[in-house]
Design a protein around this motif. Structure first.
Motif, PDB file in Angstrom:
ATOM      1  N   LEU A 114     -35.475 -63.653 -21.139  1.00  0.00           N
ATOM      2  CA  LEU A 114     -34.226 -64.690 -21.071  1.00  0.00           C
ATOM      3  C   LEU A 114     -33.013 -64.151 -21.913  1.00  0.00           C
ATOM      4  O   LEU A 114     -32.023 -64.485 -21.504  1.00  0.00           O
ATOM      5  N   LEU A 115     -33.584 -63.544 -23.246  1.00  0.00           N
ATOM      6  CA  LEU A 115     -32.090 -63.188 -23.726  1.00  0.00           C
ATOM      7  C   LEU A 115     -31.511 -62.114 -23.085  1.00  0.00           C
ATOM      8  O   LEU A 115     -30.200 -62.191 -23.128  1.00  0.00           O
ATOM      9  N   ARG A 116     -32.130 -61.303 -22.515  1.00  0.00           N
ATOM     10  CA  ARG A 116     -31.359 -60.170 -21.537  1.00  0.00           C
ATOM     11  C   ARG A 116     -30.700 -60.867 -20.454  1.00  0.00           C
ATOM     12  O   ARG A 116     -29.334 -60.344 -20.306  1.00  0.00           O
ATOM     13  N   GLU A 117     -31.253 -61.771 -19.780  1.00  0.00           N
ATOM     14  CA  GLU A 117     -30.641 -62.525 -18.713  1.00  0.00           C
ATOM     15  C   GLU A 117     -29.254 -63.439 -19.259  1.00  0.00           C
ATOM     16  O   GLU A 117     -28.874 -63.967 -18.404  1.00  0.00           O
ATOM     17  N   GLY A 118     -29.362 -63.699 -20.326  1.00  0.00           N
ATOM     18  CA  GLY A 118     -28.294 -64.717 -20.857  1.00  0.00           C
ATOM     19  C   GLY A 118     -28.650 -66.192 -20.558  1.00  0.00           C
ATOM     20  O   GLY A 118     -27.798 -66.695 -20.490  1.00  0.00           O
TER      21      GLY A 118
END
Length: 131
Positions: A114-118
């Protein structure tokens, strides 16, 4: 003589002593520990934990703290914490470990994705920590 006050019948958060104060020793109605998230308590292998990279070990601590939430919410809370409090180098390191498929708890991995996907509420990231 210092006797303990009598407790009214009932259990959980509604148990009170006769003087109206809560009985902090009364059993609670809390649900058992969640089955998601990294191992905790006696299930933790201290020797293995010592050899985990620092970012993974700290990520597992965060995942353990958020494991009481439903899985999606826990992953969002983990991602928000990483964005809000981790140095950019630490975030890059945990993202690279996830890319390489290095071992980490699935709840932590979901938060990292989720961090990666923003997929983080930007207003939540801007809020002060409260501590």
């Amino acid at each position: 003589m210092n006797e303990r006050p009598q407790v009214r019948t009932g259990s959980g958060a509604d148990a009170h002593r006769e003087n109206g104060t809560p009985d902090l020793d009364a059993p609670t109605r809390a649900e058992p520990a969640p089955t998601q998230g990294p191992a905790s308590g006696s299930d933790v292998d201290a020797e293995q934990r010592q050899h985990e990279p620092a970012d993974v070990r700290m990520g597992h601590d965060i995942a353990r703290a958020m494991a009481h939430h439903p899985p999606r919410r826990a992953a969002e809370e983990i991602a928000t914490h990483l964005r809000k409090f981790w140095d950019p180098r630490m975030r890059a390191s945990i993202l690279a470990r996830a890319d390489r498929g290095e071992p980490m708890d699935e709840l932590l991995r979901a938060g990292v994705e989720l961090l990666r996907e923003g997929e983080i509420d930007p207003s939540e990231v801007r809020k002060p920590s409260g501590g």
